[in-house]
Design an enzyme around this catalytic site. Structure first.
Site, PDB file in Angstrom:
ATOM      1  N   LYS A  85       3.565  -3.690   6.950  1.00 59.62           N
ATOM      2  CA  LYS A  85       3.635  -4.029   5.521  1.00 59.62           C
ATOM      3  C   LYS A  85       5.019  -3.687   4.964  1.00 59.62           C
ATOM      4  O   LYS A  85       5.605  -4.452   4.202  1.00 59.62           O
ATOM      5  CB  LYS A  85       2.553  -3.260   4.729  1.00 59.62           C
ATOM      6  CG  LYS A  85       1.148  -3.850   4.829  1.00 59.62           C
ATOM      7  CD  LYS A  85       0.184  -3.056   3.962  1.00 59.62           C
ATOM      8  CE  LYS A  85      -1.252  -3.533   4.092  1.00 59.62           C
ATOM      9  NZ  LYS A  85      -1.495  -4.873   3.545  1.00 59.62           N
ATOM     10  N   PRO A 135       5.381   7.456   8.913  1.00 56.95           N
ATOM     11  CA  PRO A 135       4.981   6.699  10.108  1.00 56.95           C
ATOM     12  C   PRO A 135       3.700   7.234  10.747  1.00 56.95           C
ATOM     13  O   PRO A 135       3.006   6.519  11.465  1.00 56.95           O
ATOM     14  CB  PRO A 135       6.161   6.862  11.071  1.00 56.95           C
ATOM     15  CG  PRO A 135       7.210   7.638  10.373  1.00 56.95           C
ATOM     16  CD  PRO A 135       6.687   8.106   9.054  1.00 56.95           C
ATOM     17  N   SER A 167       0.835  -1.191   0.000  1.00 51.21           N
ATOM     18  CA  SER A 167       0.000   0.000   0.000  1.00 51.21           C
ATOM     19  C   SER A 167       0.874   1.246   0.000  1.00 51.21           C
ATOM     20  O   SER A 167       1.929   1.273   0.630  1.00 51.21           O
ATOM     21  CB  SER A 167      -0.884  -0.015   1.247  1.00 51.21           C
ATOM     22  OG  SER A 167      -1.633   1.169   1.342  1.00 51.21           O
ATOM     23  N   HIS A 202       1.059   8.202   9.092  1.00 53.97           N
ATOM     24  CA  HIS A 202      -0.069   8.066   8.163  1.00 53.97           C
ATOM     25  C   HIS A 202      -1.311   7.619   8.934  1.00 53.97           C
ATOM     26  O   HIS A 202      -1.238   6.754   9.817  1.00 53.97           O
ATOM     27  CB  HIS A 202       0.272   7.034   7.082  1.00 53.97           C
ATOM     28  CG  HIS A 202      -0.677   7.051   5.922  1.00 53.97           C
ATOM     29  ND1 HIS A 202      -1.953   6.535   5.997  1.00 53.97           N
ATOM     30  CD2 HIS A 202      -0.550   7.550   4.663  1.00 53.97           C
ATOM     31  CE1 HIS A 202      -2.565   6.707   4.829  1.00 53.97           C
ATOM     32  NE2 HIS A 202      -1.732   7.317   4.010  1.00 53.97           N
TER      33      HIS A 202
END
Length: 255
Positions: free
Chosen positions: A157, A141, A135, A143
Site C-alpha cells: 500500500k 515493516p 491504512s 506491523h
C-alpha cells in the site's frame, strides 16, 4: 462566477464496505457530483444497485480500467486486497486464526499493481485529483498486518502511495485507522502523521467518517498534495467534526 457544474467522480472498489458508502453518499449529492463506480464482478455490481454508471473491470488489467476513467474529474481509490480466514479455526480452542490471500489477489497484485494501473489510467485521462484511502501502520515493516497471509499488505500500500505522490497529479492520501461499522458524523476526527496516532487510544474510525472525508477532500483545496493519518475520538468525547477545511489545514505533510 465559480464553475458550479458537477464533478464527475469514479469510485473504485465501490462494492467494498467503505466503497459502497462513498458511492451512495456521492449519489445523494447530485447537484455536486456525477458518480461512477468500478467493481470487479457482476455480482458486486448488482449488490450496489446494478446501475449503468457501474463499470466491471479488473484493476490488475490496466486496459480494463480505461473506459471507466474517460472524462472523469476525480478518482477515489478504495480497492484493497482482502485476507481470508483459513477454514477450520475454532475460537473456543484459543490460538489465532490463520489467513490467506486468494491466488492472484495478493496485496502486491491488488494494492501495488492494481493501484498503479488506476493512477496511470487516470493520469492519462487528464484527471485533476486522486484520493487514495490507505491504512495507518505503514511506517513499521514489522506491523502485524504485514504478516497476514504473508502478504506484506502495508508495504505494498505504501509503495502505491509513494507512486501517487510522485505522479504529478494532485492527490490526497488518507491513511485510515482501524475501520468500524458505525454511524458517521458523531465523532471528533483527528489527523496525524507517521503513525503517531497508533501510540494513542484513538486508533479507530467509522467507515462512514472516512467516506465523508473523501468527499470533503474533493471540494476543499487544502486537502490537495497531502498525506495524513485519520482516526477519531470515541463518541461523546470532543466535538463532532463539521469543518473539514480546518481539519485538513491541520497538516502539511506531503507524504
Amino acid at each position: 462566477m465559480a464553475d458550479a457544474s458537477p464533478k464527475t467522480v469514479l469510485v473504485t472498489g465501490a462494492g467494498g464496505r467503505t466503497g459502497q458508502i462513498v458511492y451512495k453518499k456521492l449519489k445523494e449529492r447530485t447537484d455536486q457530483f456525477i458518480v461512477r463506480g468500478l467493481v470487479r464482478t457482476p455480482e458486486s455490481k448488482e449488490k450496489i444497485g446494478g446501475a449503468d454508471d457501474v463499470f466491471v473491470a479488473d484493476v490488475r488489467d490496466a486496459a480494463s480500467i480505461v473506459p471507466a476513467v474517460q472524462g472523469i474529474d476525480a478518482l477515489i481509490i478504495l480497492t484493497s486486497a482482502v485476507p481470508k480466514m483459513k477454514p477450520g479455526f475454532d475460537p473456543t480452542k484459543g490460538g489465532r486464526p490463520e489467513f490467506y490471500f486468494e491466488d492472484g489477489l495478493y496485496p502486491e497484485q491488488v494494492d501495488w499493481i492494481g493501484q498503479k494501473n488506476q493512477i496511470d489510467a487516470a493520469k492519462a485521462a487528464g484527471v485533476k485529483h486522486i484520493i487514495l484511502v490507505g491504512s495507518m501502520g505503514g511506517t513499521n515493516p514489522n506491523h502485524p498486518l504485514n504478516s497476514l497471509g504473508n502478504g506484506n499488505i502495508l508495504v505494498w500500500k505504501r509503495k502505491a502511495e509513494q507512486y501517487l505522490a510522485d505522479s504529478g497529479v494532485p492527490y490526497t492520501i488518507i491513511r485510515a485507522g482501524g475501520l468500524q461499522d458505525k454511524d458517521g458524523g458523531q465523532r471528533e476526527l483527528l489527523v496525524g502523521k507517521d503513525d503517531e496516532l497508533l501510540q494513542t487510544e484513538t486508533r479507530t474510525i467509522p467507515r462512514a467518517d472516512v467516506a465523508e472525508a473523501c468527499i470533503q477532500a474533493l471540494q476543499i483545496e487544502a486537502a490537495k498534495f497531502k498525506a495524513f493519518d485519520l482516526a477519531s475520538k470515541p463518541e461523546n468525547l470532543g466535538t463532532p467534526t463539521k469543518d473539514f477545511g480546518a481539519l485538513f489545514a491541520q497538516t502539511s505533510a506531503r507524504f
